[in-house]
Enzyme design. Structure first.
Site, PDB file in Angstrom:
ATOM      1  N   PHE A  16       0.817  -1.222   0.000  1.00 14.88           N
ATOM      2  CA  PHE A  16       0.000   0.000   0.000  1.00 14.88           C
ATOM      3  C   PHE A  16       0.847   1.268   0.000  1.00 14.88           C
ATOM      4  CE2 PHE A  16      -0.622   2.747   3.748  1.00 14.88           C
ATOM      5  CZ  PHE A  16       0.323   2.217   4.608  1.00 14.88           C
ATOM      6  N   LYS A  17       2.135   1.153   0.326  1.00 15.64           N
ATOM      7  CA  LYS A  17       2.982   2.347   0.357  1.00 15.64           C
ATOM      8  C   LYS A  17       3.058   3.030  -1.005  1.00 15.64           C
ATOM      9  CE  LYS A  17       5.197   1.362   4.626  1.00 15.64           C
ATOM     10  NZ  LYS A  17       4.496   0.093   4.960  1.00 15.64           N
ATOM     11  N   ASP A  18       2.819   2.261  -2.085  1.00 18.78           N
ATOM     12  CA  ASP A  18       2.797   2.878  -3.417  1.00 18.78           C
ATOM     13  C   ASP A  18       1.703   3.940  -3.537  1.00 18.78           C
ATOM     14  OD1 ASP A  18       4.849   1.266  -4.516  1.00 18.78           O
ATOM     15  OD2 ASP A  18       3.421  -0.330  -4.974  1.00 18.78           O
TER      16      ASP A  18
END
Ligand SMILES: *Cc1c(COP(=O)(O)O)cnc(C)c1O
Length: 492
Positions: free
Chosen positions: A109-111
């Site tokens: 999810f860091k993208d």
């Protein structure tokens, strides 16, 4: 709108807060007040593409960026995702849904934020007339490193250097990093553990000699850490987007709303959910889900934050954290904007490893938050149960949130529809996911194929080619020599 600092002071422009990352007194920047979206504002998002939705939300949260400026940035950022929906909602059944945040280039999810941050950062540099290049330095225990490399790759006016502990990240994560392409990316292994790498980077940020030498190279330093305002705001957008989708499909109603369960480490993702709630999203309860590192569970149950515990290594490594930095932004609101109070708590945490917010604040907090945890065995059991009951394979982090939702439902009998936030693709942790499903496989690349056969979901392209890609980075250094390692990399 302005940006307050949680430990006192403020900042007039979002672009300045984004460039600085952290305030000089160690505090975090946060919007002074949150804008409001009405029921029809939120419903209207469902007719828009994801980049358009994100541009609307960021326009409300960033005071010196316009919608016209933001839209092309969001379009570029999210064009790297493998589905046009970007952050799709998957129904497990009528009242339980999964928000899939892992469709970006690094499958975590860091993208969602790290594809946006570089664009916000270069635009902020222009607004603040910063003439130097922005050199991003970061230490990683796995996911952040690759997401930062992918986000900053070939972004004009920036470079990114990632330090990772040699032998301290998974084989898959190391391959993802050392095969990174881009003219402005550097990956350096550190002989030491994650704390050595992290402390080394922190030292560099305050080393006047190193800062001066980097200036000679035409660079100022900045961080892609999750305390940066520019990482927080893109995360608010996907909660409002999910609410819009769930309202449009009739899966939730405005009156009854939903509960949201978030696998939590540094408290960034769940804080964004809380901001969305304050902005008007029909979220009734936030479930803070931890792994065996259950500091936050104790905090939300007792009001006492105690980090004096051993750090456990778990199968959900991105949540192996004892100090959740972003909690400070929530504490600031809980203290009604009293930064002296925040300072006192943070001082106590640093000095004694513990602070206590007291009964009154605890009961306010519990009106919104419920917290619990899943250890590795509970996590494996939940992966197995969800696959058996719903034919859906979850990753180890997502399963922690799913388990905590079960605990919440059993404890409260609340039948409000729920959204489980899925933070990584199961393919990112294939051996542990397979082992939960009863299959032993210690070779990560073989595990990909087996998982594909079992789940029927194709291996993401970003991983299927990985073992054929050349290693482009093989530099390593000792923690004491990180400055030399960077300077050498920049001289070339
Ligand atoms: C970073 C991360 C988390 C934790 O998110 P926070 O914002 O730090 O709470 C959870 N799951 C995965 C897969 C992550 O990479």
């Amino acid at each position: 709108m302005r940006y307050i600092c949680t430990r006192g002071g403020e900042c007039d422009a979002a672009s300045r807060a984004i460039l600085s990352g952290i305030a000089e007194n160690g505090g975090l920047f946060a919007p002074s007040s949150l804008p409001h979206m009405s029921k029809s504002d939120i419903e209207a998002l469902s007719a828009l593409s994801y980049p358009e939705r994100a541009a609307c939300v960021l326009d409300l949260l960033l005071n010196d960026f316009s919608h016209e400026e933001l839209l092309p940035m969001m379009q570029a950022a999210y064009s790297t995702f493998d589905t046009p929906a970007v952050a799709p909602v998957h129904a497990l059944n009528g009242d339980t849904h999964v928000l899939e945040l892992f469709h970006g280039p690094t499958l975590a999810f860091k993208d969602m934020a790290l594809q946006v941050l570089p664009r916000l950062m270069t635009a902020s540099g222009k607004k603040q007339q910063e003439e130097h290049n922005i050199a991003i330095l970061t230490a990683t225990s796995g996911d952040t490193g690759k997401a930062a490399l992918a986000g900053f790759k070939d972004v004009e006016g920036t470079s990114v250097t990632v330090f990772y502990p040699l032998g301290g990240v998974s084989a898959m994560q190391e391959m993802q990093m050392v095969t990174s392409e881009g003219q402005n990316v550097h990956v350096i292994g550190v002989h030491g553990n994650f704390d050595d790498a992290q402390n080394g980077v922190k030292r560099l940020f305050t080393d006047p000699d190193f800062i001066a030498k980097m200036k000679d190279q035409g660079c100022v330093l900045s961080s892609a850490n999750s305390i940066n305002l520019g990482r927080l705001v893109p995360q608010v957008a996907y909660y409002l987007s999910a609410c819009a989708d769930l309202l449009a499909s009739g899966a939730i109603t405005w009156e009854k709303g939903l509960v949201v369960s978030v696998p939590t480490g540094n408290f960034g993702d769940i804080l964004a959910a809380w901001y969305a709630m304050q902005m008007g999203a029909p979220i009734k309860k936030l479930l803070c889900a931890s792994n065996a590192n259950d500091v936050l569970t104790t905090f939300f149950k007792t009001g006492v934050y105690d980090r004096r515990l051993p750090l456990h290594k778990t199968i959900s490594p991105s949540m192996d954290i004892l100090i959740s930095s972003n909690l400070e932004r929530y504490l600031y609101c809980l203290a009604d904007g009293n930064s002296d109070q925040v300072n006192a708590w943070m001082h106590s945490l640093k000095q004694d490893g513990v602070y206590d917010i007291g009964e009154e604040k605890l009961s306010i907090m519990q009106q919104t938050y419920f917290a619990d945890y899943a250890d590795d065995n509970m996590t494996r059991a939940e992966i197995r149960r969800v696959f058996r009951d719903h034919d859906y394979v979850m990753d180890t982090h997502t399963a922690v949130a799913s388990h905590v939702l079960n605990v919440y439902r059993a404890a409260t009998q609340d039948d409000t529809p729920a959204l489980i936030v899925s933070t990584a693709s199961p393919y990112k942790f294939p051996c542990d996911v397979l082992s939960a499903l009863g299959v032993k496989e210690s070779d990560a690349f073989k595990a990909l194929t087996t998982l594909e056969e079992i789940s029927g979901v194709a291996i993401p392209a970003a991983l299927s080619q990985l073992h054929n890609m050349p290693r482009l980075h093989d530099h390593a250094c000792h923690p004491a020599d990180m400055d030399q390692a960077i300077l050498k990399a920049f001289e070339k």
